[in-house]
Enzyme design. Structure first.
Site, PDB file in Angstrom:
ATOM      1  N   HIS A  62      -3.233  -4.347   3.254  1.00 59.57           N
ATOM      2  CA  HIS A  62      -4.160  -3.619   4.128  1.00 59.57           C
ATOM      3  C   HIS A  62      -3.639  -3.276   5.517  1.00 59.57           C
ATOM      4  O   HIS A  62      -3.901  -2.194   6.017  1.00 59.57           O
ATOM      5  CB  HIS A  62      -5.527  -4.315   4.261  1.00 59.57           C
ATOM      6  N   HIS A  75      -6.885  -8.318   0.351  1.00 53.98           N
ATOM      7  CA  HIS A  75      -6.860  -7.096   1.147  1.00 53.98           C
ATOM      8  C   HIS A  75      -7.696  -7.331   2.404  1.00 53.98           C
ATOM      9  O   HIS A  75      -8.935  -7.298   2.356  1.00 53.98           O
ATOM     10  CB  HIS A  75      -7.445  -5.966   0.287  1.00 53.98           C
ATOM     11  N   ASP A  81       0.826  -1.229   0.000  1.00 55.82           N
ATOM     12  CA  ASP A  81       0.000   0.000   0.000  1.00 55.82           C
ATOM     13  C   ASP A  81       0.856   1.273   0.000  1.00 55.82           C
ATOM     14  O   ASP A  81       1.520   1.582   1.001  1.00 55.82           O
ATOM     15  CB  ASP A  81      -0.918   0.049   1.221  1.00 55.82           C
ATOM     16  N   HIS A 104     -10.237   1.740   1.244  1.00 58.85           N
ATOM     17  CA  HIS A 104     -10.065   3.200   1.284  1.00 58.85           C
ATOM     18  C   HIS A 104     -10.529   3.928   0.025  1.00 58.85           C
ATOM     19  O   HIS A 104     -10.653   5.158   0.048  1.00 58.85           O
ATOM     20  CB  HIS A 104      -8.617   3.567   1.601  1.00 58.85           C
ATOM     21  N   GLU A 145      -4.568   1.982  -2.698  1.00 60.69           N
ATOM     22  CA  GLU A 145      -5.750   2.501  -1.990  1.00 60.69           C
ATOM     23  C   GLU A 145      -5.464   3.712  -1.098  1.00 60.69           C
ATOM     24  O   GLU A 145      -6.393   4.417  -0.711  1.00 60.69           O
ATOM     25  CB  GLU A 145      -6.423   1.396  -1.147  1.00 60.69           C
ATOM     26  N   ASN A 146      -4.177   3.949  -0.742  1.00 62.79           N
ATOM     27  CA  ASN A 146      -3.831   5.095   0.116  1.00 62.79           C
ATOM     28  C   ASN A 146      -2.960   6.122  -0.602  1.00 62.79           C
ATOM     29  O   ASN A 146      -2.332   6.967   0.035  1.00 62.79           O
ATOM     30  CB  ASN A 146      -3.080   4.618   1.367  1.00 62.79           C
TER      31      ASN A 146
HETATM   32 FE   LIG Z   1      -3.900   0.468   3.012  1.00 65.88          FE
HETATM   33 FE   LIG Z   2      -7.254  -1.131   3.297  1.00 68.45          FE
END
Ligand SMILES: [Fe+2]
Ligand SMILES: [Fe+2]
Length: 263
Positions: free
Chosen positions: A178, A153, A8, A68, A39-40
Protein backbone atom coordinates in the site's frame (compact mmCIF):
# COMPACT_ATOMS: atom_id res chain seq x y z
CA UNK A 1 8.47 -23.57 -1.61
CA UNK A 2 10.02 -20.56 -3.32
CA UNK A 3 7.72 -17.55 -3.44
CA UNK A 4 7.98 -14.16 -5.12
CA UNK A 5 5.68 -11.40 -3.86
CA UNK A 6 5.60 -8.33 -6.13
CA UNK A 7 4.62 -4.91 -4.75
CA UNK A 8 1.67 -2.84 -6.05
CA UNK A 9 1.93 -2.77 -9.85
CA UNK A 10 1.23 0.75 -11.13
CA UNK A 11 -0.25 1.35 -14.60
CA UNK A 12 1.11 0.38 -17.99
CA UNK A 13 4.81 0.96 -17.16
CA UNK A 14 4.53 -1.43 -14.21
CA UNK A 15 2.50 -3.99 -16.16
CA UNK A 16 5.06 -4.06 -18.97
CA UNK A 17 7.94 -4.67 -16.56
CA UNK A 18 5.99 -7.43 -14.79
CA UNK A 19 5.28 -9.11 -18.11
CA UNK A 20 8.98 -9.08 -19.02
CA UNK A 21 10.36 -10.22 -15.64
CA UNK A 22 7.70 -12.78 -14.77
CA UNK A 23 8.12 -14.36 -18.22
CA UNK A 24 11.83 -14.77 -17.40
CA UNK A 25 11.13 -16.23 -13.93
CA UNK A 26 8.65 -18.73 -15.36
CA UNK A 27 11.00 -19.75 -18.17
CA UNK A 28 13.83 -20.32 -15.68
CA UNK A 29 11.52 -21.98 -13.14
CA UNK A 30 12.78 -19.65 -10.42
CA UNK A 31 9.71 -19.62 -8.19
CA UNK A 32 6.99 -22.09 -7.25
CA UNK A 33 4.48 -19.32 -6.61
CA UNK A 34 4.22 -15.69 -7.77
CA UNK A 35 1.86 -13.27 -6.00
CA UNK A 36 1.29 -9.62 -6.93
CA UNK A 37 -0.74 -6.74 -5.54
CA UNK A 38 -2.85 -5.42 -8.44
CA UNK A 39 -4.85 -2.56 -6.88
CA UNK A 40 -3.12 0.09 -9.08
CA UNK A 41 -2.72 -1.94 -12.26
CA UNK A 42 -5.35 0.03 -14.22
CA UNK A 43 -3.61 3.38 -14.87
CA UNK A 44 -2.76 3.66 -11.18
CA UNK A 45 -6.40 3.50 -10.10
CA UNK A 46 -7.99 0.13 -9.47
CA UNK A 47 -7.97 -3.07 -11.47
CA UNK A 48 -10.01 -4.23 -14.46
CA UNK A 49 -11.02 -7.75 -15.44
CA UNK A 50 -8.83 -7.40 -18.53
CA UNK A 51 -5.84 -6.28 -16.44
CA UNK A 52 -6.29 -9.12 -13.94
CA UNK A 53 -6.44 -11.66 -16.77
CA UNK A 54 -3.27 -10.15 -18.24
CA UNK A 55 -1.42 -10.55 -14.92
CA UNK A 56 -2.57 -14.18 -14.78
CA UNK A 57 -1.38 -14.70 -18.34
CA UNK A 58 2.03 -13.22 -17.54
CA UNK A 59 2.38 -15.94 -14.90
CA UNK A 60 1.16 -14.35 -11.66
CA UNK A 61 -0.62 -17.08 -9.70
CA UNK A 62 -2.41 -14.91 -7.16
CA UNK A 63 -3.51 -11.26 -7.27
CA UNK A 64 -4.16 -9.46 -4.01
CA UNK A 65 -5.72 -5.99 -3.90
CA UNK A 66 -6.69 -3.12 -1.58
CA UNK A 67 -8.55 0.18 -1.21
CA UNK A 68 -8.02 1.38 -4.82
CA UNK A 69 -10.28 -1.30 -6.27
CA UNK A 70 -13.29 0.95 -5.70
CA UNK A 71 -11.87 3.43 -8.23
CA UNK A 72 -13.45 1.09 -10.80
CA UNK A 73 -16.63 -0.12 -9.13
CA UNK A 74 -18.07 -1.32 -12.43
CA UNK A 75 -15.23 -3.84 -12.73
CA UNK A 76 -15.56 -5.42 -9.28
CA UNK A 77 -17.91 -8.29 -10.15
CA UNK A 78 -15.84 -9.28 -13.20
CA UNK A 79 -12.48 -9.00 -11.44
CA UNK A 80 -13.46 -11.19 -8.51
CA UNK A 81 -14.97 -13.88 -10.71
CA UNK A 82 -11.39 -14.70 -11.76
CA UNK A 83 -9.79 -17.52 -9.80
CA UNK A 84 -7.23 -16.50 -7.17
CA UNK A 85 -7.95 -12.78 -7.34
CA UNK A 86 -8.76 -11.70 -3.80
CA UNK A 87 -9.64 -8.57 -1.79
CA UNK A 88 -9.13 -7.74 1.89
CA UNK A 89 -10.94 -10.25 4.10
CA UNK A 90 -12.12 -7.56 6.51
CA UNK A 91 -14.27 -5.67 3.96
CA UNK A 92 -17.97 -5.92 4.70
CA UNK A 93 -19.28 -9.39 3.74
CA UNK A 94 -21.52 -8.00 0.95
CA UNK A 95 -18.45 -6.66 -0.92
CA UNK A 96 -17.72 -8.72 -4.10
CA UNK A 97 -14.97 -11.33 -3.93
CA UNK A 98 -13.35 -13.23 -1.08
CA UNK A 99 -10.51 -12.58 1.32
CA UNK A 100 -8.42 -15.72 0.89
CA UNK A 101 -7.67 -18.51 -1.51
CA UNK A 102 -5.77 -21.80 -1.61
CA UNK A 103 -3.46 -22.54 -4.54
CA UNK A 104 -2.06 -25.96 -5.42
CA UNK A 105 1.48 -25.86 -6.79
CA UNK A 106 3.51 -29.01 -7.50
CA UNK A 107 1.48 -30.95 -4.97
CA UNK A 108 1.86 -28.24 -2.30
CA UNK A 109 -1.12 -26.27 -1.05
CA UNK A 110 -0.61 -22.66 -0.13
CA UNK A 111 -3.13 -20.21 1.36
CA UNK A 112 -2.96 -16.52 0.50
CA UNK A 113 -4.87 -14.09 2.69
CA UNK A 114 -5.54 -10.38 2.04
CA UNK A 115 -6.13 -7.98 4.95
CA UNK A 116 -6.44 -4.19 5.12
CA UNK A 117 -5.43 -1.88 7.94
CA UNK A 118 -7.84 0.65 9.43
CA UNK A 119 -5.39 3.37 10.58
CA UNK A 120 -5.14 6.38 8.17
CA UNK A 121 -7.02 4.43 5.50
CA UNK A 122 -9.94 5.73 3.39
CA UNK A 123 -13.49 5.12 4.72
CA UNK A 124 -14.44 3.20 1.57
CA UNK A 125 -14.55 0.23 1.15
CA UNK A 126 -15.89 -0.17 4.68
CA UNK A 127 -13.75 -2.48 6.75
CA UNK A 128 -13.72 -3.91 10.25
CA UNK A 129 -10.68 -4.82 12.37
CA UNK A 130 -8.24 -7.03 10.45
CA UNK A 131 -7.12 -8.44 13.81
CA UNK A 132 -10.60 -9.67 14.70
CA UNK A 133 -11.35 -10.99 11.22
CA UNK A 134 -8.11 -12.97 10.86
CA UNK A 135 -8.60 -14.48 14.35
CA UNK A 136 -12.05 -15.67 13.34
CA UNK A 137 -10.80 -17.33 10.15
CA UNK A 138 -7.27 -18.51 10.91
CA UNK A 139 -8.16 -21.96 12.26
CA UNK A 140 -10.08 -22.86 9.12
CA UNK A 141 -7.12 -21.76 6.96
CA UNK A 142 -4.57 -23.61 9.13
CA UNK A 143 -6.70 -26.77 8.83
CA UNK A 144 -6.13 -26.68 5.08
CA UNK A 145 -2.38 -25.99 4.93
CA UNK A 146 0.57 -24.88 7.10
CA UNK A 147 1.77 -22.60 4.26
CA UNK A 148 0.02 -19.25 4.74
CA UNK A 149 1.01 -15.95 3.12
CA UNK A 150 -0.69 -12.72 4.21
CA UNK A 151 -0.81 -9.40 2.32
CA UNK A 152 -1.39 -6.70 4.96
CA UNK A 153 -2.49 -3.67 2.94
CA UNK A 154 -2.04 -0.73 5.30
CA UNK A 155 -0.68 2.78 5.71
CA UNK A 156 0.55 2.78 9.30
CA UNK A 157 3.84 1.00 9.97
CA UNK A 158 2.81 0.37 13.59
CA UNK A 159 -0.38 -1.41 12.53
CA UNK A 160 1.61 -3.72 10.26
CA UNK A 161 4.19 -4.39 12.97
CA UNK A 162 1.37 -5.09 15.44
CA UNK A 163 0.01 -7.66 12.98
CA UNK A 164 3.46 -9.23 12.80
CA UNK A 165 3.42 -9.84 16.56
CA UNK A 166 -0.21 -10.94 16.45
CA UNK A 167 0.40 -13.56 13.73
CA UNK A 168 3.94 -14.51 14.76
CA UNK A 169 4.47 -18.22 14.15
CA UNK A 170 0.88 -18.63 12.94
CA UNK A 171 1.58 -17.72 9.30
CA UNK A 172 4.55 -18.31 6.99
CA UNK A 173 4.85 -14.73 5.71
CA UNK A 174 3.31 -11.34 6.42
CA UNK A 175 3.98 -8.91 3.58
CA UNK A 176 3.01 -5.23 3.83
CA UNK A 177 1.65 -3.39 0.78
CA UNK A 178 0.00 0.00 0.00
CA UNK A 179 2.60 2.69 0.80
CA UNK A 180 4.58 1.97 -2.43
CA UNK A 181 7.89 2.60 -0.61
CA UNK A 182 10.00 -0.45 0.16
CA UNK A 183 11.16 -0.72 3.76
CA UNK A 184 14.52 -2.16 4.80
CA UNK A 185 13.22 -4.31 7.67
CA UNK A 186 12.78 -7.70 6.05
CA UNK A 187 13.30 -10.43 8.64
CA UNK A 188 12.25 -13.84 9.87
CA UNK A 189 10.95 -14.14 13.41
CA UNK A 190 12.17 -16.85 15.76
CA UNK A 191 8.87 -18.64 15.24
CA UNK A 192 9.39 -18.71 11.46
CA UNK A 193 7.31 -15.86 10.01
CA UNK A 194 8.90 -13.88 7.14
CA UNK A 195 8.07 -10.19 7.38
CA UNK A 196 8.49 -6.83 5.63
CA UNK A 197 6.59 -3.65 6.55
CA UNK A 198 6.20 -2.69 2.88
CA UNK A 199 7.34 -4.54 -0.21
CA UNK A 200 7.20 -1.34 -2.32
CA UNK A 201 5.75 -0.71 -5.78
CA UNK A 202 6.33 -1.81 -9.36
CA UNK A 203 6.07 1.19 -11.62
CA UNK A 204 7.62 4.59 -12.43
CA UNK A 205 9.92 5.78 -9.65
CA UNK A 206 10.46 9.29 -11.06
CA UNK A 207 7.15 10.16 -9.43
CA UNK A 208 5.23 10.58 -6.18
CA UNK A 209 4.37 6.94 -5.46
CA UNK A 210 3.66 6.33 -9.17
CA UNK A 211 2.01 9.63 -10.14
CA UNK A 212 3.42 12.67 -11.95
CA UNK A 213 4.64 15.06 -9.20
CA UNK A 214 3.15 18.36 -10.42
CA UNK A 215 -0.61 17.75 -9.90
CA UNK A 216 0.10 16.29 -6.47
CA UNK A 217 2.18 19.31 -5.43
CA UNK A 218 -0.63 21.56 -6.76
CA UNK A 219 -3.06 19.67 -4.56
CA UNK A 220 -0.86 20.25 -1.51
CA UNK A 221 -0.88 23.96 -2.46
CA UNK A 222 -4.67 23.96 -2.37
CA UNK A 223 -5.55 23.43 -6.05
CA UNK A 224 -7.83 20.42 -6.18
CA UNK A 225 -8.86 20.69 -9.86
CA UNK A 226 -5.81 19.14 -11.46
CA UNK A 227 -6.11 15.49 -12.50
CA UNK A 228 -3.47 13.08 -11.26
CA UNK A 229 -1.36 11.70 -14.11
CA UNK A 230 0.51 8.43 -14.25
CA UNK A 231 4.31 8.95 -14.35
CA UNK A 232 6.44 7.16 -16.92
CA UNK A 233 10.14 7.28 -16.10
CA UNK A 234 12.54 5.11 -14.10
CA UNK A 235 10.42 1.98 -14.00
CA UNK A 236 11.39 -0.57 -11.36
CA UNK A 237 10.02 -3.70 -9.80
CA UNK A 238 9.96 -4.02 -6.03
CA UNK A 239 9.39 -7.46 -4.57
CA UNK A 240 10.45 -9.93 -1.89
CA UNK A 241 11.56 -13.49 -2.49
CA UNK A 242 11.17 -15.95 0.37
CA UNK A 243 11.39 -19.67 0.98
CA UNK A 244 9.02 -21.71 3.08
CA UNK A 245 9.54 -25.22 4.43
CA UNK A 246 6.49 -26.93 2.99
CA UNK A 247 6.21 -29.48 5.83
CA UNK A 248 6.31 -27.03 8.73
CA UNK A 249 5.12 -23.83 7.01
CA UNK A 250 8.06 -21.96 8.53
CA UNK A 251 9.92 -19.38 6.45
CA UNK A 252 13.64 -20.04 6.06
CA UNK A 253 14.81 -16.98 4.08
CA UNK A 254 13.62 -13.59 2.82
CA UNK A 255 15.31 -11.24 0.35
CA UNK A 256 14.34 -7.76 -0.84
CA UNK A 257 14.39 -7.18 -4.60
CA UNK A 258 14.54 -3.97 -6.61
CA UNK A 259 15.07 -4.34 -10.37
CA UNK A 260 15.24 -1.48 -12.87
CA UNK A 261 13.62 -1.69 -16.32
CA UNK A 262 16.83 -1.99 -18.31
CA UNK A 263 18.48 -4.80 -16.36
FE1 LIG B 1 -1.14 0.70 -4.03
FE1 LIG C 1 -3.73 0.85 -1.35
Amino acid sequence: MKVLFIGDVVGKPGMELVSKLVFRYKRDNEYDLICINGENSAGGFGITKKGALKLKRYGCDVITTGNHIIDRKEELEGVFMIENVIRPMNYEPSFPGKGWTVVKKDGMECAIVNLQGTVFMPDEPKSTSPFTVISENLEEIQDMTPIIIVDMHAEATAEKIAMRYFLDGKVSALIGTHTHVQTADESITEKGTAYITDVGMTGPFDSIIGMHPQPIISKFLGNTNEQFKLAKKDVRMNAVAFEINDKTGRATSIRRIQIAEDT
